[in-house]
Write a protein that holds these residues in place. Sequence first.
Motif, short mmCIF file in Angstrom:
data_model
loop_
_atom_site.label_atom_id
_atom_site.label_comp_id
_atom_site.label_asym_id
_atom_site.label_seq_id
_atom_site.Cartn_x
_atom_site.Cartn_y
_atom_site.Cartn_z
N LEU A 199 0.90 -1.41 -0.18
CA LEU A 199 0.23 -0.11 0.09
C LEU A 199 0.93 1.30 0.11
O LEU A 199 1.90 1.35 0.71
CB LEU A 199 -0.85 0.18 1.22
CG LEU A 199 -1.93 -0.95 1.30
CD1 LEU A 199 -2.77 -0.83 2.66
CD2 LEU A 199 -2.63 -1.47 0.10
N ILE B 199 -4.33 6.34 2.34
CA ILE B 199 -3.66 5.23 1.29
C ILE B 199 -4.09 5.91 -0.01
O ILE B 199 -5.14 6.59 -0.45
CB ILE B 199 -4.54 4.03 1.35
CG1 ILE B 199 -4.39 3.45 2.80
CG2 ILE B 199 -3.98 2.92 0.53
CD1 ILE B 199 -5.51 2.42 3.31
N HIS C 190 -2.33 4.27 -3.15
CA HIS C 190 -2.39 3.24 -4.11
C HIS C 190 -2.24 1.91 -3.78
O HIS C 190 -1.52 1.84 -2.54
CB HIS C 190 -1.29 3.49 -5.32
CG HIS C 190 -1.59 5.03 -5.95
ND1 HIS C 190 -1.12 6.14 -5.58
CD2 HIS C 190 -2.12 5.06 -7.39
CE1 HIS C 190 -1.55 6.87 -6.70
NE2 HIS C 190 -2.01 6.56 -7.64
N LEU C 191 -2.31 0.99 -4.60
CA LEU C 191 -2.21 -0.72 -4.43
C LEU C 191 -1.05 -1.05 -5.35
O LEU C 191 -1.55 -0.72 -6.55
CB LEU C 191 -3.68 -1.39 -4.21
CG LEU C 191 -3.65 -2.68 -4.27
CD1 LEU C 191 -2.97 -3.20 -2.98
CD2 LEU C 191 -5.01 -3.27 -4.62
N TRP D 72 -6.30 3.09 -4.87
CA TRP D 72 -7.07 2.28 -3.93
C TRP D 72 -8.38 2.46 -3.93
O TRP D 72 -8.92 3.58 -3.82
CB TRP D 72 -6.26 2.93 -2.66
CG TRP D 72 -6.68 2.20 -1.47
CD1 TRP D 72 -7.74 2.87 -0.67
CD2 TRP D 72 -6.79 1.17 -0.89
NE1 TRP D 72 -7.87 2.15 0.50
CE2 TRP D 72 -7.37 0.90 0.38
CE3 TRP D 72 -6.09 -0.18 -1.40
CZ2 TRP D 72 -7.57 -0.10 1.03
CZ3 TRP D 72 -6.02 -1.30 -0.56
CH2 TRP D 72 -6.88 -1.42 0.50
#
Length: 210
Positions: free
Chosen positions: A119, A164, A166-167, A182
């Motif tokens: 993350l 958060i 981005h993934l 995200w």
Amino acid sequence: MRSHKITFAALAVAAGLSLTACQNDDDAAAQTDPSSVATASPSTDAPDAGGSDSGGGKETADGAGSDQSGTAAKCRTDGLKITAIDNFIDGDPQGTVAVEMKNTSGRDCVIAGFAGVDLKTNEGTLSAERKGAPGDPYVLKNEKTIAFSVTYPLNETGGTGVRITHLVVTPPNETKSVTLPWPGKPSLPVTDGSGDPVTVGPIGSAGQGG
């Protein structure tokens, strides 16, 4: 991409001339039998269109193929369409994101184990911990989808928490990652390290074969 050296080979074989004299009663004539000279055509050590993996299995350009035994090769990042959706249900004690991987390679491929999940936050990168036991290798048919879950603690402190952004997903046994927006709740709670971690389940933990 590996560079292949192009080699040109030419072979010339020359034979000598043999001379045979034959004497007749009336006159003498010399006959000559010339030998032929053969030159090999240039050859090029060209690579396969899709290359080959370290196990000798031929792959297609989009990252899937079969090995020498005819079984499906592993799923590659370039042959997967990876998406993520919010899978939280009201009343759940934790947030959940489902990550889906669709085989778009044109061939069946094999996938198993855990994907790498990170993350991206305003405080840096947070790596998810593995949770659960991996299943047996799964043959992901072309155009079919398999998914796994990412769980995370809900921010119920009332503050902004750790935001958060981005993934980052890396398929099993791969090094190439895909970065996605995200889709879950916007933040994690700020803790002293004693709270619940972000976890990733094994491939297939959020359904498969869709």
